[in-house]
Design a protein around this motif. Structure first.
Motif, PDB file in Angstrom:
ATOM      1  N   THR A 165      42.169  46.347  31.391  1.00  0.00           N
ATOM      2  CA  THR A 165      42.331  45.456  32.322  1.00  0.00           C
ATOM      3  C   THR A 165      40.806  44.636  32.344  1.00  0.00           C
ATOM      4  N   ASN A 166      40.661  43.551  32.920  1.00  0.00           N
ATOM      5  CA  ASN A 166      39.481  42.810  33.156  1.00  0.00           C
ATOM      6  C   ASN A 166      38.361  42.744  31.909  1.00  0.00           C
ATOM      7  N   GLU A 217      41.662  41.624  37.263  1.00  0.00           N
ATOM      8  CA  GLU A 217      41.744  40.004  37.247  1.00  0.00           C
ATOM      9  C   GLU A 217      42.524  39.747  36.069  1.00  0.00           C
TER      10      GLU A 217
END
Length: 325
Positions: free
Chosen positions: A68-69, A48
């Motif tokens: 990440t994320n 994301e």
């Protein structure tokens, strides 16, 4: 955190190339999300948002730190970039120091090997002897560890002791070392000094203290008739007992100017016949019951199986690490 020389798949390589492009454009990090529109790059559906910063050492990128994320926000901001770069800098310094330490260990073991090889090379019949004794010592120690409480660091120290067991011969005259026939009593007394000379040389190096027993006592006999201390039975350190068997096996199966090499079977018979006299019976039996055919193949071909997948220089560097930690 990923090292660039351990790229596991194409996605890591692609990410690294994208990060390089971003750094070349003047940015401090690669960041991407769909907060301000579409993604700049195509990612897995599980990504994301993402940040990747370089791990740099000596003006060379040695890896990446990736996250990440984010859980509480939609994107990484400038504060995250600063924090990640600060952490990456510390990580890179640590990795660089580790690499430098490994380089120093390899330099030291390389220097030690060069020294012992130069001693072995004084006589064409002993060339490679110390390397082989180190391998055999390691072999015995590993088989011993299956039933006794010694750890990997102990095995590494025994290996190193086997490698350096004859370093004291640097103090023995070449006339004695190269003599083709039987030594006179006076010459034999000189030769008997080499364990003490070797231990004396290495005792000046604090980190070598734990391998001295194998160097000083590899000519002690189980019956107490050896040298330099005349120790017997359980008074002989384990390291000395193991190196004694390794040294004797290689000596018996190597050709000398004054005799032909014994066959492996004959050398094993000699060891068995001298258990309780020259050799420790328990350690001798461990050696005799091991797969000597496999050991002999390792010694003759230099090709190691999975158990011996490391090269001698790699294992030597690890052994040095066991001493200096």
């Amino acid at each position: 955190m990923l090292a660039i020389d351990h790229k596991s798949d194409n996605s890591v390589e692609i990410l690294f190339e994208r990060m390089q492009d971003v750094l070349a454009s003047g940015s401090d990090a690669l960041t991407d999300s769909e907060v301000n529109g579409v993604y700049k790059y195509e990612w897995s559906v599980r990504v994301e948002n993402i940040i990747a910063v370089p791990l740099s050492c000596n003006n060379k990128i040695i890896g990446m730190m990736i996250a990440t994320n984010l859980l509480d926000r939609n994107d990484f901001d400038t504060n995250n970039i600063r924090l990640f770069n600060a952490v990456a800098t510390e990580c890179a310094i640590f990795i660089g120091n580790q690499n430098h330490f490994m380089d120093l260990k390899e330099l030291l073991i390389g220097s030690l090997k060069a020294l012992v090889n130069s001693i072995d090379a004084k006589d064409q019949y002993t060339r490679g002897h110390s390397d082989r004794v180190a391998i055999i010592s390691k072999w015995i120690a590993e088989h011993y560890s299956k039933s006794k409480k010694i750890g990997q660091e102990d095995i590494q120290k025994i290996y190193l002791s086997g490698l350096l067991h004859d370093i004291g011969k640097i103090g023995i005259s070449e006339e004695v070392l190269k003599k083709p026939g039987k030594l006179t009593e006076e010459e034999y007394e000189e030769m008997k000094n080499h364990p003490a000379i070797g231990a004396g040389i290495l005792s000046e190096i604090q980190q070598m203290s734990e391998i001295l027993p194998g160097i000083l006592h590899h000519h002690e006999r189980f019956d107490g008739k050896g040298y330099p201390k005349g120790l017997a039975a359980n008074n002989i350190p384990l390291m000395g007992k193991i190196v004694m068997i390794a040294d004797s096996f290689d000596a018996m199966t190597s050709e000398r100017t004054y005799r032909k090499a014994l066959s492996v079977d004959d050398a094993l018979k000699e060891i068995e016949a001298n258990l309780g006299r020259q050799f420790d019976p328990a350690i001798g039996q461990i050696f005799l019951k091991s797969d000597i055919t496999k050991l002999w193949e390792i010694l003759q071909t230099g090709q190691n199986d999975d158990q011996y997948h490391d090269s001698s220089i790699d294992f030597g560097a690890t052994a040095i690490g066991a001493l200096v930690h």
